[in-house]
Scaffold this motif. Structure first.
Motif, PDB file in Angstrom:
ATOM      1  N   PRO A 112     -27.778  24.675 -34.022  1.00 49.19           N
ATOM      2  CA  PRO A 112     -28.777  25.102 -35.009  1.00 49.19           C
ATOM      3  C   PRO A 112     -30.053  24.270 -34.953  1.00 49.19           C
ATOM      4  O   PRO A 112     -31.148  24.801 -35.152  1.00 49.19           O
ATOM      5  N   THR A 113     -29.917  22.977 -34.683  1.00 50.62           N
ATOM      6  CA  THR A 113     -31.096  22.111 -34.622  1.00 50.62           C
ATOM      7  C   THR A 113     -31.985  22.489 -33.451  1.00 50.62           C
ATOM      8  O   THR A 113     -33.214  22.604 -33.590  1.00 50.62           O
ATOM      9  N   THR A 114     -31.381  22.713 -32.282  1.00 51.84           N
ATOM     10  CA  THR A 114     -32.162  23.125 -31.120  1.00 51.84           C
ATOM     11  C   THR A 114     -32.806  24.479 -31.354  1.00 51.84           C
ATOM     12  O   THR A 114     -33.958  24.720 -30.963  1.00 51.84           O
ATOM     13  N   ALA A 115     -32.085  25.385 -32.007  1.00 55.30           N
ATOM     14  CA  ALA A 115     -32.658  26.694 -32.326  1.00 55.30           C
ATOM     15  C   ALA A 115     -33.888  26.554 -33.205  1.00 55.30           C
ATOM     16  O   ALA A 115     -34.908  27.233 -33.000  1.00 55.30           O
ATOM     17  N   LEU A 116     -33.833  25.654 -34.202  1.00 54.99           N
ATOM     18  CA  LEU A 116     -34.976  25.442 -35.086  1.00 54.99           C
ATOM     19  C   LEU A 116     -36.152  24.845 -34.321  1.00 54.99           C
ATOM     20  O   LEU A 116     -37.312  25.194 -34.576  1.00 54.99           O
ATOM     21  N   VAL A 117     -35.871  23.959 -33.375  1.00 59.29           N
ATOM     22  CA  VAL A 117     -36.929  23.385 -32.529  1.00 59.29           C
ATOM     23  C   VAL A 117     -37.656  24.498 -31.780  1.00 59.29           C
ATOM     24  O   VAL A 117     -38.897  24.567 -31.756  1.00 59.29           O
ATOM     25  N   VAL A 118     -36.892  25.385 -31.172  1.00 58.31           N
ATOM     26  CA  VAL A 118     -37.492  26.493 -30.420  1.00 58.31           C
ATOM     27  C   VAL A 118     -38.302  27.395 -31.345  1.00 58.31           C
ATOM     28  O   VAL A 118     -39.422  27.819 -31.016  1.00 58.31           O
ATOM     29  N   VAL A 119     -37.769  27.693 -32.529  1.00 57.74           N
ATOM     30  CA  VAL A 119     -38.464  28.568 -33.478  1.00 57.74           C
ATOM     31  C   VAL A 119     -39.803  27.962 -33.903  1.00 57.74           C
ATOM     32  O   VAL A 119     -40.823  28.662 -33.977  1.00 57.74           O
ATOM     33  N   LEU A 120     -39.837  26.664 -34.173  1.00 55.60           N
ATOM     34  CA  LEU A 120     -41.075  26.018 -34.594  1.00 55.60           C
ATOM     35  C   LEU A 120     -42.135  26.077 -33.493  1.00 55.60           C
ATOM     36  O   LEU A 120     -43.318  26.301 -33.764  1.00 55.60           O
ATOM     37  N   PHE A 121     -41.714  25.876 -32.262  1.00 50.46           N
ATOM     38  CA  PHE A 121     -42.670  25.979 -31.158  1.00 50.46           C
ATOM     39  C   PHE A 121     -43.173  27.409 -31.016  1.00 50.46           C
ATOM     40  O   PHE A 121     -44.357  27.642 -30.714  1.00 50.46           O
ATOM     41  N   LEU A 122     -42.313  28.393 -31.227  1.00 57.76           N
ATOM     42  CA  LEU A 122     -42.742  29.788 -31.150  1.00 57.76           C
ATOM     43  C   LEU A 122     -43.735  30.127 -32.258  1.00 57.76           C
ATOM     44  O   LEU A 122     -44.710  30.853 -32.034  1.00 57.76           O
ATOM     45  N   VAL A 123     -43.491  29.623 -33.462  1.00 53.86           N
ATOM     46  CA  VAL A 123     -44.437  29.835 -34.561  1.00 53.86           C
ATOM     47  C   VAL A 123     -45.807  29.243 -34.217  1.00 53.86           C
ATOM     48  O   VAL A 123     -46.858  29.834 -34.512  1.00 53.86           O
ATOM     49  N   ALA A 124     -45.800  28.083 -33.557  1.00 50.65           N
ATOM     50  CA  ALA A 124     -47.059  27.436 -33.157  1.00 50.65           C
ATOM     51  C   ALA A 124     -47.813  28.259 -32.121  1.00 50.65           C
ATOM     52  O   ALA A 124     -49.006  28.011 -31.882  1.00 50.65           O
TER      53      ALA A 124
END
Length: 487
Positions: free
Chosen positions: A119-131
């Motif tokens: 879940p933590t890695t998934a959130l990392v990827v999501v934040l970069f995608l939002v950026a």
């Protein structure tokens, strides 16, 4: 040539030189800031964690290629030819990026959440995608700034964005070194940078006009740029797909090893983008083949001055460079990767400027064909080489595919009736780089001492050669330095 034409040519050259200085200076500061947080993250995080961050950043950049399309090329081309249309095309460009970005990044977020076991890695990827959204919007603003020949309007915003991002990442990672902290810092810094871009360009007269966003205009822009957009999307895959394939076939640690070397290569690519920001509007604004050829060759000479000694250092001193920047744990794995990546920036510039020539001549189909062919070569080579050599195999695939891409582009340029030279503009920097190789091999001193001595010798040899064979190159450099001192 009449005095009036001479005056116009001189003014164009001075504006182009100033644009290179301003945009290049901003890119240098920005790249230094980005490089700082990358080094910090690589040293503070584990290899797997740093690989996850690198993968998330790469995924965002690859997916951005679709909504970015070729709209910025259309913006520069139409805005340079008809300045009164700039705000209209700017508004339509931002609208297209937003409309396409929502489904592209939305699907990527959904797939990431459903498939990533951590879940933590998934959130990392999501934040970069939002950026990815503010990153795309800021890029459009920088293109508009270049179009109006006022690169300083966005340069300060770009520097602010990179510095704020670096400060946030370092501050968060220093207190709690985790991939999530890096992702939060990157996302916040990117949004701050976008706001700064909006403010800077509004002062320069570039702003969003909602009434100009209508179906007919959007369709016309798409018709004008769709081939360029597909070509850019394919090129981004060519540029970034290696890390994604490494993650899928090997894992995050392999991505980390590759990213360490690739980041060194990527840091110097701003020179290509900065020079192109100066020569592409000139190409787009003229129909004279000689001026287009001169712009290409002058740009390539500037690139060679930087990239050939860079390649020399990356081949001869690769292990020492990696240890100095990223620490000893990456030396064994990343050294051969950096050596194989060393020629890639030069190949990339040859193709990039050639594509600019083709765009200026409305020959987008050739650029698409070249990009598709090179990407097929890249993917095929990666699939064959990564299972056995991991990151080193990916580096071989990258340099090979860039060489193929540049070769095809040059053939297309000459078929368009523009016989550009490649070897001649690189002669002086090439000979000076050979001398640099011999010096580095002969020295056995600390790396920074070798680089300082090598830089002095390289510059001296290059200057001596240019005085005899290419004095115009000295004039260009002197003009740029004088403008830097006067600002």
């Amino acid at each position: 040539m009449t005095p009036e034409r001479t005056s116009r040519t001189g003014h164009t050259a001075r504006v182009a030189a100033l644009n290179v200085v301003v945009r290049g200076s901003a890119e240098v500061f920005g790249k230094v800031a980005t490089f700082v947080w990358t080094i910090f993250a690589a040293r503070q995080l584990t290899q797997g964690e740093f690989g996850a961050v690198s993968y998330a950043l790469t995924l965002m950049l690859v997916l951005s290629a679709l909504p970015n399309g070729g709209f910025e090329v259309g913006l520069v081309r139409q805005g340079s030819a008809r300045p009164e249309l700039l705000n209209r095309v700017f508004s339509q460009t931002q609208a297209w990026k937003s409309l396409l970005g929502v489904p592209v990044f939305g699907v990527a977020v959904l797939v990431t959440v459903l498939t990533e076991p951590s879940p933590t890695t998934a959130l990392v990827v999501v934040l970069f995608l939002v950026a990815g959204f503010p990153e795309m919007w800021s890029s459009t603003l920088r293109s508009a700034s270049t179009t109006i020949q006022k690169p300083w309007a966005s340069s300060s915003a770009l520097v602010l964005q990179r510095i704020v991002t670096a400060v946030l990442i370092v501050a968060v990672a220093w207190a709690n070194p985790t991939p999530l902290g890096v992702a939060i810092g990157f996302c916040l810094g990117t949004f701050v940078g976008w706001v700064a871009h909006v403010v800077a360009l509004r002062r320069a007269g570039v702003h969003l006009v909602p009434s100009e966003i209508h179906r007919a205009g959007l369709v016309d822009l798409l018709k004008d740029t769709w081939v360029v957009g597909i070509s850019g999307m394919v090129l981004m895959a060519l540029f970034r797909l290696d890390a994604i394939l490494l993650q899928a076939m090997v894992g995050y640690e392999a991505v980390a090893n590759y990213s360490v070397a690739y980041r060194i290569l990527e840091t110097v690519l701003f020179v290509t983008f900065s020079v192109n920001q100066a020569i592409f509007p000139v190409m787009s604004a003229t129909t004279q083949i000689e001026r287009i050829r001169n712009a290409y060759e002058r740009g390539l000479a500037v690139i060679g001055f930087v990239y050939l000694p860079f390649a020399t250092v990356c081949v001869v001193e690769s292990g020492e460079v990696i240890q100095l920047l990223f620490g000893p744990r990456y030396v064994d794995s990343a050294t051969p990767i950096l050596q194989w990546l060393a020629p890639a920036p030069m190949f990339y510039a040859v193709a990039f400027f050639g594509a600019a020539v083709l765009y200026s001549r409305q020959r987008q189909v050739e650029t698409l064909a070249a990009a598709v062919t090179a990407t097929v070569v890249n993917v095929t080579a990666n699939l064959l080489l990564i299972p056995r050599w991991e990151g080193t195999g990916a580096a071989v695939a990258t340099s090979l595919s860039y060489l193929v891409h540049g070769s095809i582009i040059l053939v297309a340029v000459r078929r368009a009736g523009i016989k550009v030279g490649v070897l001649r503009p690189l002669l002086e920097s090439g000979v000076a780089s050979v001398v640099l190789v011999l010096l580095l091999l002969a020295l056995s001193t600390p790396l920074l001492v070798e680089l300082a001595l090598g830089g002095v010798v390289y510059l001296a040899v290059w200057t001596a050669l240019c005085r005899v064979t290419a004095p115009e190159q000295l004039e260009v450099v002197g003009s740029l330095l004088n403008r830097v001192r006067s600002r």
